[in-house]
Design an enzyme around this catalytic site. Structure first.
Site, PDB file in Angstrom:
ATOM      1  N   ASP A   1       0.807  -1.223   0.000  1.00 41.04           N
ATOM      2  CA  ASP A   1       0.000   0.000   0.000  1.00 41.04           C
ATOM      3  C   ASP A   1       0.839   1.271   0.000  1.00 41.04           C
ATOM      4  O   ASP A   1       0.399   2.326   0.477  1.00 41.04           O
ATOM      5  CB  ASP A   1      -0.952   0.014   1.208  1.00 41.04           C
ATOM      6  CG  ASP A   1      -1.976  -1.103   1.135  1.00 41.04           C
ATOM      7  OD1 ASP A   1      -2.383  -1.446   0.017  1.00 41.04           O
ATOM      8  OD2 ASP A   1      -2.366  -1.625   2.189  1.00 41.04           O
ATOM      9  N   GLU A   2       2.047   1.199  -0.539  1.00 45.02           N
ATOM     10  CA  GLU A   2       2.901   2.378  -0.585  1.00 45.02           C
ATOM     11  C   GLU A   2       3.350   2.709  -2.008  1.00 45.02           C
ATOM     12  O   GLU A   2       4.286   3.478  -2.215  1.00 45.02           O
ATOM     13  CB  GLU A   2       4.128   2.188   0.326  1.00 45.02           C
ATOM     14  CG  GLU A   2       3.765   2.123   1.810  1.00 45.02           C
ATOM     15  CD  GLU A   2       4.995   2.076   2.705  1.00 45.02           C
ATOM     16  OE1 GLU A   2       6.101   2.354   2.211  1.00 45.02           O
ATOM     17  OE2 GLU A   2       4.839   1.764   3.900  1.00 45.02           O
TER      18      GLU A   2
END
Length: 279
Positions: free
Chosen positions: A223-224
């Site tokens: 999620d980055e």
């Protein structure tokens, strides 16, 4: 007239726009729209140019552009061709439904080749809309076997993007590398808040006043990855968990479809872990 989209990224220098437009004029290409941006910190130039004209000499055009741009320049010439996508899903239907309905009515801007789900719940809905559904269970399998089965299905299609429509499995670095820059995910918050299970319950219990969603590229860092687009919506004390979930799903659909539209129209550049988006 035939349409052509030109994407250019290169080190910045004086006269780039003049050189580019001169070359396009020599090739009898009419500029319909042109957007450019200079990243001052990295001294980098980005441009998206929409043209019309005779496209029989696109290779010569690309060579000429590269000859007149700085070293390490990247030029991508994109003719009108519908993007091909494979959608991965689990049990939640809202994002998948939005994609398949738009695909059915030819307003998605791409062609959904198939849906792969690790549960059977979404098969009936998918097949009613004429899309092939593959069930690949993750149960009693290690990640290597599970992802190998996914890859075998994906390999049947000439895919431009993999869309994770609430696909609730963490992909391995090896899988991500196999489709680098091609995997798009929707996250249930205005990153990086409320990770893990039951994000809307977490938000409710925290008493938040804004919830949001983020569409981003998938990288090795969970999620980055580079963010494509984000949106928020206001909530208040009148919202229970159910109301918050409902509001969250609406914004997830909005964000994912907006991100896909930008990608399908070739409006997104990735620079490091950031994006430049020409809306």
């Amino acid at each position: 007239m035939n349409k052509l989209t030109i994407l250019i990224s290169c080190p910045d220098q004086v006269g780039l726009v003049t050189n580019i437009t001169r070359i396009l004029a020599v090739h009898q290409l009419n500029i319909v729209a042109m957007r450019e941006f200079v990243d001052e910190q990295n001294k980098a130039f980005f441009a998206r140019i929409a043209c019309t004209g005779d496209l029989r000499e696109t290779e010569k055009l690309k060579i000429k552009l590269l000859e007149n741009l700085p070293n390490s320049a990247e030029v991508n010439l994109i003719t009108e061709k519908e993007k091909q996508v494979v959608v991965l899903a689990t049990k939640e239907y809202h994002c998948l439904a939005e994609i398949l309905i738009k695909n059915h009515f030819k307003t998605l801007g791409a062609n959904v080749r198939c849906v792969i789900g690790n549960y059977e719940e979404l098969r009936d809905f998918t097949e009613k809309l004429g899309i092939q559904y593959f069930h690949v269970s993750h149960l009693e399998k290690d990640k290597i076997q599970f992802e190998s089965e996914l890859k075998k299905i994906i390999a049947q299609f000439d895919v431009d993007y993999l869309v994770l429509a609430k696909f609730m499995r963490i992909l391995s670095p090896d899988f991500v590398r196999s489709y680098s820059g091609k995997i798009v995910n929707i996250h249930h918050s205005f990153l990086p808040a409320f990770i893990g299970a039951n994000p809307y319950r977490q938000a409710f219990e925290r008493g938040v006043k804004i919830i949001g969603a983020t569409a981003h590229f998938v990288t090795d860092n969970l999620d980055e990855g580079p963010i494509i687009t984000q949106h928020t919506t206001h909530v208040d004390h009148n919202f229970g968990v159910k109301e918050m979930v409902r509001a969250g799903k609406e914004i997830e659909k909005k964000v994912l479809l907006e991100a896909l539209e930008l990608l399908f129209e070739d409006r997104v550049f990735v620079i490091g872990n950031k994006t430049i988006v020409f809306k």
